[in-house]
Enzyme design. Sequence first.
Site, PDB file in Angstrom:
ATOM      1  N   HIS A   1       7.083 -30.868  10.768  1.00 18.50           N
ATOM      2  CA  HIS A   1       6.459 -29.578  10.440  1.00 18.50           C
ATOM      3  C   HIS A   1       5.312 -29.749   9.446  1.00 18.50           C
ATOM      4  O   HIS A   1       4.365 -28.961   9.434  1.00 18.50           O
ATOM      5  CB  HIS A   1       7.508 -28.611   9.898  1.00 18.50           C
ATOM      6  CG  HIS A   1       8.624 -28.392  10.869  1.00 18.50           C
ATOM      7  ND1 HIS A   1       8.445 -27.769  12.075  1.00 18.50           N
ATOM      8  CD2 HIS A   1       9.927 -28.775  10.828  1.00 18.50           C
ATOM      9  CE1 HIS A   1       9.586 -27.743  12.739  1.00 18.50           C
ATOM     10  NE2 HIS A   1      10.505 -28.350  12.003  1.00 18.50           N
TER      11      HIS A   1
ATOM     12  N   HIS B   1       9.734 -23.884   8.907  1.00 23.43           N
ATOM     13  CA  HIS B   1       8.800 -24.540   9.822  1.00 23.43           C
ATOM     14  C   HIS B   1       7.342 -24.351   9.428  1.00 23.43           C
ATOM     15  O   HIS B   1       6.537 -25.259   9.612  1.00 23.43           O
ATOM     16  CB  HIS B   1       8.978 -24.007  11.247  1.00 23.43           C
ATOM     17  CG  HIS B   1      10.228 -24.506  11.908  1.00 23.43           C
ATOM     18  ND1 HIS B   1      10.481 -24.346  13.247  1.00 23.43           N
ATOM     19  CD2 HIS B   1      11.305 -25.171  11.399  1.00 23.43           C
ATOM     20  CE1 HIS B   1      11.662 -24.885  13.551  1.00 23.43           C
ATOM     21  NE2 HIS B   1      12.186 -25.384  12.440  1.00 23.43           N
TER      22      HIS B   1
ATOM     23  N   ASP C   1       0.864  -1.182   0.000  1.00 22.80           N
ATOM     24  CA  ASP C   1       0.000   0.000   0.000  1.00 22.80           C
ATOM     25  C   ASP C   1       0.904   1.237   0.000  1.00 22.80           C
ATOM     26  O   ASP C   1       2.134   1.112  -0.160  1.00 22.80           O
ATOM     27  CB  ASP C   1      -1.004  -0.040   1.176  1.00 22.80           C
ATOM     28  CG  ASP C   1      -0.349   0.227   2.528  1.00 22.80           C
ATOM     29  OD1 ASP C   1       0.894   0.342   2.587  1.00 22.80           O
ATOM     30  OD2 ASP C   1      -1.082   0.301   3.534  1.00 22.80           O
TER      31      ASP C   1
ATOM     32  N   CYS D   1       3.276  -3.054   3.984  1.00 26.17           N
ATOM     33  CA  CYS D   1       2.456  -1.882   4.332  1.00 26.17           C
ATOM     34  C   CYS D   1       3.229  -1.097   5.390  1.00 26.17           C
ATOM     35  O   CYS D   1       4.447  -1.262   5.503  1.00 26.17           O
ATOM     36  CB  CYS D   1       1.058  -2.288   4.777  1.00 26.17           C
ATOM     37  SG  CYS D   1       0.964  -3.315   6.251  1.00 26.17           S
TER      38      CYS D   1
ATOM     39  N   THR E   1       3.091  -1.217   8.735  1.00 27.42           N
ATOM     40  CA  THR E   1       3.562  -2.093   9.820  1.00 27.42           C
ATOM     41  C   THR E   1       3.765  -3.541   9.394  1.00 27.42           C
ATOM     42  O   THR E   1       4.418  -4.298  10.110  1.00 27.42           O
ATOM     43  CB  THR E   1       2.529  -2.115  10.959  1.00 27.42           C
ATOM     44  OG1 THR E   1       1.291  -2.616  10.417  1.00 27.42           O
ATOM     45  CG2 THR E   1       2.318  -0.735  11.555  1.00 27.42           C
ATOM     46  N   GLY E   2       3.135  -3.945   8.318  1.00 23.33           N
ATOM     47  CA  GLY E   2       3.103  -5.362   7.922  1.00 23.33           C
ATOM     48  C   GLY E   2       1.924  -6.107   8.529  1.00 23.33           C
ATOM     49  O   GLY E   2       1.598  -7.221   8.110  1.00 23.33           O
ATOM     50  N   ILE E   3       1.283  -5.476   9.493  1.00 21.94           N
ATOM     51  CA  ILE E   3       0.212  -6.171  10.226  1.00 21.94           C
ATOM     52  C   ILE E   3      -1.050  -6.300   9.378  1.00 21.94           C
ATOM     53  O   ILE E   3      -1.613  -7.387   9.230  1.00 21.94           O
ATOM     54  CB  ILE E   3      -0.111  -5.436  11.543  1.00 21.94           C
ATOM     55  CG1 ILE E   3       1.109  -5.490  12.474  1.00 21.94           C
ATOM     56  CG2 ILE E   3      -1.317  -6.082  12.229  1.00 21.94           C
ATOM     57  CD1 ILE E   3       0.967  -4.595  13.702  1.00 21.94           C
ATOM     58  N   GLY E   4      -1.504  -5.182   8.811  1.00 22.20           N
ATOM     59  CA  GLY E   4      -2.732  -5.227   8.013  1.00 22.20           C
ATOM     60  C   GLY E   4      -2.605  -6.182   6.847  1.00 22.20           C
ATOM     61  O   GLY E   4      -3.523  -6.966   6.562  1.00 22.20           O
TER      62      GLY E   4
HETATM   63  C1  RB5 Z   1      -1.740   2.924   6.242  1.00 19.57           C
HETATM   64  O1  RB5 Z   1      -1.664   4.189   6.795  1.00 19.57           O
HETATM   65  C2  RB5 Z   1      -1.435   1.851   7.290  1.00 19.57           C
HETATM   66  O2  RB5 Z   1      -2.528   1.706   8.121  1.00 19.57           O
HETATM   67  C3  RB5 Z   1      -1.076   0.552   6.633  1.00 19.57           C
HETATM   68  O3  RB5 Z   1       0.027   0.746   5.810  1.00 19.57           O
HETATM   69  C4  RB5 Z   1      -0.697  -0.591   7.532  1.00 19.57           C
HETATM   70  O4  RB5 Z   1       0.272  -0.218   8.461  1.00 19.57           O
HETATM   71  C5  RB5 Z   1      -1.807  -1.333   8.146  1.00 19.57           C
HETATM   72  O5  RB5 Z   1      -1.614  -2.327   8.842  1.00 19.57           O
END
Ligand code: RB5
Length: 153
Positions: free
Chosen positions: A133, A98, A8, A65, A67-70
């Site tokens: 695994h 693994h 993103d 993205c 954080t990589g989380i979304g």
């Molecule tokens: C976008 O601002 C941000 O929310 C996205 O890049 C990401 O970090 C979501 O997990």
Amino acid sequence: MKIAIGCDHGGVNLKEYIKAYLGESGIEYTDFGTDAETPADYPDIAEKVSTAVRNEDFDRGILICGTGIGMSIAANKVAGIRAAHVTDTYSARMARQHNNAQIICLGERITGQDLGLEIVKAYLGEEFAGGRHERRVSKIMEIEERNINGVKI
Ligand code: RB5
């Protein structure tokens, strides 16, 4: 090896850095967007890359993205996908060895460019170890099968 890569607007710079490495190394890739001028919602990119990997049009996927989380949450909603959110090279190797993760997710606002690239190299250089695994990964996919239909959350 064919790589599907996407980001993103929070991951464009790290994606370009990784693409430069892939290009120099002769590793084939397809960029699923977005670019610097076009803000994008991370679930849209995650779905495109994950579906392409799940359909076996690509061997591995890289999603970036802020954080990589979304990206990781969204990618793991695509049936059959195991996407690992990683911030270090050891986890990147283990995600493959693994967990047989087909996709790694990085956060440009968390992980610097050089470390991000080392993570990608570590991940792409590893193979699934199989053995015990295999059983554990199969159990992950059985959870998906048990929960994929008709579950109200
Ligand atoms: C976008 O601002 C941000 O929310 C996205 O890049 C990401 O970090 C979501 O997990």
